[in-house]
Design a protein around this motif. Structure first.
Motif, PDB file in Angstrom:
ATOM      1  N   HIS A  91       3.194   4.893  12.248  1.00 13.10           N
ATOM      2  CA  HIS A  91       3.348   3.485  11.866  1.00 13.10           C
ATOM      3  C   HIS A  91       4.329   2.832  12.847  1.00 13.10           C
ATOM      4  CE1 HIS A  91       1.889   5.397   8.179  1.00 13.10           C
ATOM      5  NE2 HIS A  91       1.350   4.229   7.897  1.00 13.10           N
ATOM      6  N   PRO A 115       0.838  -1.211   0.000  1.00  8.59           N
ATOM      7  CA  PRO A 115       0.000   0.000   0.000  1.00  8.59           C
ATOM      8  C   PRO A 115       0.868   1.254   0.000  1.00  8.59           C
ATOM      9  CG  PRO A 115      -0.023  -1.092   2.150  1.00  8.59           C
ATOM     10  CD  PRO A 115       0.670  -2.017   1.221  1.00  8.59           C
ATOM     11  N   PRO A 116       0.673   2.152  -0.973  1.00  7.31           N
ATOM     12  CA  PRO A 116       1.545   3.336  -1.066  1.00  7.31           C
ATOM     13  C   PRO A 116       1.544   4.199   0.188  1.00  7.31           C
ATOM     14  CG  PRO A 116       0.261   3.062  -3.076  1.00  7.31           C
ATOM     15  CD  PRO A 116      -0.277   2.068  -2.089  1.00  7.31           C
ATOM     16  N   THR A 117       0.449   4.245   0.904  1.00 10.59           N
ATOM     17  CA  THR A 117       0.384   5.109   2.087  1.00 10.59           C
ATOM     18  C   THR A 117       1.218   4.583   3.244  1.00 10.59           C
ATOM     19  OG1 THR A 117      -1.635   3.957   2.778  1.00 10.59           O
ATOM     20  CG2 THR A 117      -1.900   5.991   1.508  1.00 10.59           C
ATOM     21  N   ALA A 118       1.572   3.300   3.207  1.00 12.74           N
ATOM     22  CA  ALA A 118       2.372   2.715   4.290  1.00 12.74           C
ATOM     23  C   ALA A 118       3.740   2.255   3.799  1.00 12.74           C
ATOM     24  CB  ALA A 118       1.629   1.536   4.911  1.00 12.74           C
ATOM     25  N   SER A 173       5.271   9.121  12.141  1.00 12.80           N
ATOM     26  CA  SER A 173       4.047   9.318  11.357  1.00 12.80           C
ATOM     27  C   SER A 173       2.919   8.378  11.781  1.00 12.80           C
ATOM     28  CB  SER A 173       4.342   9.140   9.873  1.00 12.80           C
ATOM     29  OG  SER A 173       4.672   7.790   9.574  1.00 12.80           O
TER      30      SER A 173
END
Length: 286
Positions: free
Chosen positions: A81, A35-38, A79
């Motif tokens: 994560h 997933p690009p957001t992670a 951020s």
């Protein structure tokens, strides 16, 4: 709730293989399915690097890559994560993630799924390749430039699938009391034994070298080792482990497909392993 960050780290300089650059190809394939957001790209030097007068091959590039991974992990945590998962490199790409996990509070267990224990020392390694020294450096022993600032407790390390020891590695494992889990015909029984062996740990780090798998089921590694674990055993063990102990971090290493056909056949297996690894996301790491 635990939130993973997927750190794509195409490090190849720690590998002893003449085909080490295939790791960069494997990392690129994995990157497209994240997933690009992670997803976080870790800047790995393009050059092979220099030993800097030490027995560790390509040490200068390995130090740069390790430091870049440290920075990437810090940014991911800031951020939101909180569970860094490193993907795509040789085994030494695990170093920053292990160190980060070991720096946290609570009792950390380390599950080492690998055909090799990676306990070689720079002074006696036959190849000088850092991948074979990863766990030794994580224990705080080895090249000063690579040893962890937060050494692991050897009593909390569990080897699973290890079957290719050098004599020195065997001695080191015995001296430190590092445990090894015997294989079992049943994936569920293997998983149950593994969870029991994790004991009362409240945080878990998982290192996966894909050569832990049996070559009959997975071929995209540099040097296959016979009599490995089945894919079902690995995924069952991972699901059980992360259900029992919150995941603090992980690495999936050594995906090195030889060509497009091998990549197409083996990439789904790596993604199955990643799905099992992250299946306990409803529990938060302490």
């Amino acid at each position: 709730m635990s939130t993973p960050a997927y750190l794509v780290m195409p490090q190849w300089q720690g590998s002893p293989s003449s085909r080490a650059m295939r790791l960069a190809d494997g990392a690129a394939l994995l990157r497209e399915d994240l997933p690009p957001t992670a997803r976080v790209d870790v800047a790995v030097p393009l050059e092979a690097g220099d030993a800097l007068g030490t027995p560790v091959a390509r040490l200068s590039s390995l130090v740069q890559a390790r430091d870049a991974a440290r920075t990437a992990i810090s940014g991911a945590v800031e951020s939101g994560h909180d569970t860094p998962i490193i993907l795509g490199g040789d085994c030494a790409s695990s170093l920053a993630g292990i160190e980060h996990a070991a720096s946290g509070d609570g009792t950390l267990a380390v599950l080492w799924l690998d055909a090799h224990p990676d306990l070689q020392h720079p002074d006696t390694s036959p190849s000088g390749a850092a991948s074979g020294m990863t766990l030794r450096h994580a224990l705080g022993d080895g090249a000063p430039e690579l040893v962890s600032a937060h050494p692991l407790d050897p009593a909390r390390i569990l080897l699973a699938g290890a079957r290719a020891y050098d004599p020195e590695e065997d001695e080191v494992a015995e001296r430190h009391g590092i445990r090894a889990l015997a294989p079992h015909d049943s994936p569920d029984e293997f998983a149950a034994q593994l969870v029991a062996a994790l004991g009362d740990a409240d945080r878990l780090y998982v290192h996966i070298d894909l050569d832990v798998l049996d070559p009959a089921e997975f071929a995209s590694v540099h040097t296959a080792v016979p009599f490995g674990l089945g894919i079902g055993h690995v995924t069952a063990a991972l699901r059980a482990a992360v259900a029992a102990v919150p995941l603090a971090g992980a690495a999936i290493c050594e995906f090195a497909p030889s060509d497009d056909a091998a990549a197409a056949e083996d990439l789904p297996t790596v993604l199955r392993i990643l799905a099992a690894l992250t299946s306990g996301g409803q529990r938060a790491a302490a």
